[in-house]
Design an enzyme around this catalytic site. Structure first.
Site, mmCIF file in Angstrom:
data_model
loop_
_atom_site.group_PDB
_atom_site.id
_atom_site.type_symbol
_atom_site.label_atom_id
_atom_site.label_comp_id
_atom_site.label_asym_id
_atom_site.label_seq_id
_atom_site.Cartn_x
_atom_site.Cartn_y
_atom_site.Cartn_z
ATOM 1 N N LYS A 146 5.286 -0.393 -3.487
ATOM 2 C CA LYS A 146 5.861 0.781 -2.834
ATOM 3 C C LYS A 146 7.261 1.028 -3.394
ATOM 4 C CE LYS A 146 7.161 2.496 1.752
ATOM 5 N NZ LYS A 146 7.324 3.819 1.216
ATOM 6 N N PHE A 174 -4.313 13.557 -0.499
ATOM 7 C CA PHE A 174 -4.811 12.500 -1.375
ATOM 8 C C PHE A 174 -6.190 12.843 -1.910
ATOM 9 C CE2 PHE A 174 -1.957 10.228 1.631
ATOM 10 C CZ PHE A 174 -0.980 9.890 0.701
#
Length: 196
Positions: A39, A91
């Site tokens: 991340k 997404f």
């Protein structure tokens, strides 16, 4: 005695750093890549955009894959003149519609090409672009051509996992984020303002 050794070590370090600074004389825009499975890729990129804007530079942002949910960086940076163009389909694993995702990618990519040709922009962020290349929504050669032909002073940041090796080779700076530990894996819900 220990103080003298410390001072000598720091003096040698200073000489090495000063020599590297003196040798770095080329001034031009950079191609930066934030990649890897950890991340923080987009967060790091937006940190650079914020820094640039804080120094009076002009920036533009293209976001691939992002949806229409609240975007803290957009909320802040648009007030400071940063143009955002967002694919806004969400997404690709949720849409599962290659034809529409490709069309959405191509539509936002037209803004990306415009920004990469705009000499008034000092910095262009192509967020989550790596997926567009790996999924075949955007041709690698078209991207490489646009990056090569950009104004010489313009810095470009590309983010996303699995960056194509040709982009890695072309890049001036590559940072790979590596996951060590993530709260989500422990069942902690992603939080607005922290995770997005």
């Amino acid at each position: 005695m220990a103080e003298d050794r410390h001072q000598q070590r720091q003096q040698r370090l200073k000489q090495q750093v000063d020599a590297r600074i003196a040798a770095a004389q080329d001034v031009r825009g950079l191609l930066m890549v934030f990649t890897g499975n950890g991340k923080g890729k987009t967060t790091a990129a937006f940190g650079t955009v914020t820094r640039a804007v804080g120094h009076g530079m002009k920036a533009g942002v293209i976001q691939f894959i992002k949806g229409q949910w609240p975007n803290g960086e957009k909320n802040l940076l648009q007030r400071h003149g940063v143009e955002f163009q967002v694919m806004a389909t969400g997404f690709t694993w949720e849409t599962q519609d290659k034809e529409n995702d490709t069309a959405a990618c191509q539509a936002v990519w037209q803004h990306g090409k415009r920004m990469l040709a705009d000499s008034s922009l000092d910095l262009v962020l192509l967020d989550e672009l790596t997926y567009m290349v790996s999924y075949g929504y955007l041709e690698l050669e078209e991207l490489l051509t646009a990056v090569h032909q950009r104004p010489a002073h313009q810095t470009v940041i590309i983010t996303g996992r699995g960056c194509h090796r040709d982009l890695l080779e072309l890049a001036d700076t590559v940072t790979e984020m590596r996951p060590v530990k993530h709260a989500f894996d422990a069942g902690i819900k992603a939080q607005q303002g922290i995770d997005w």
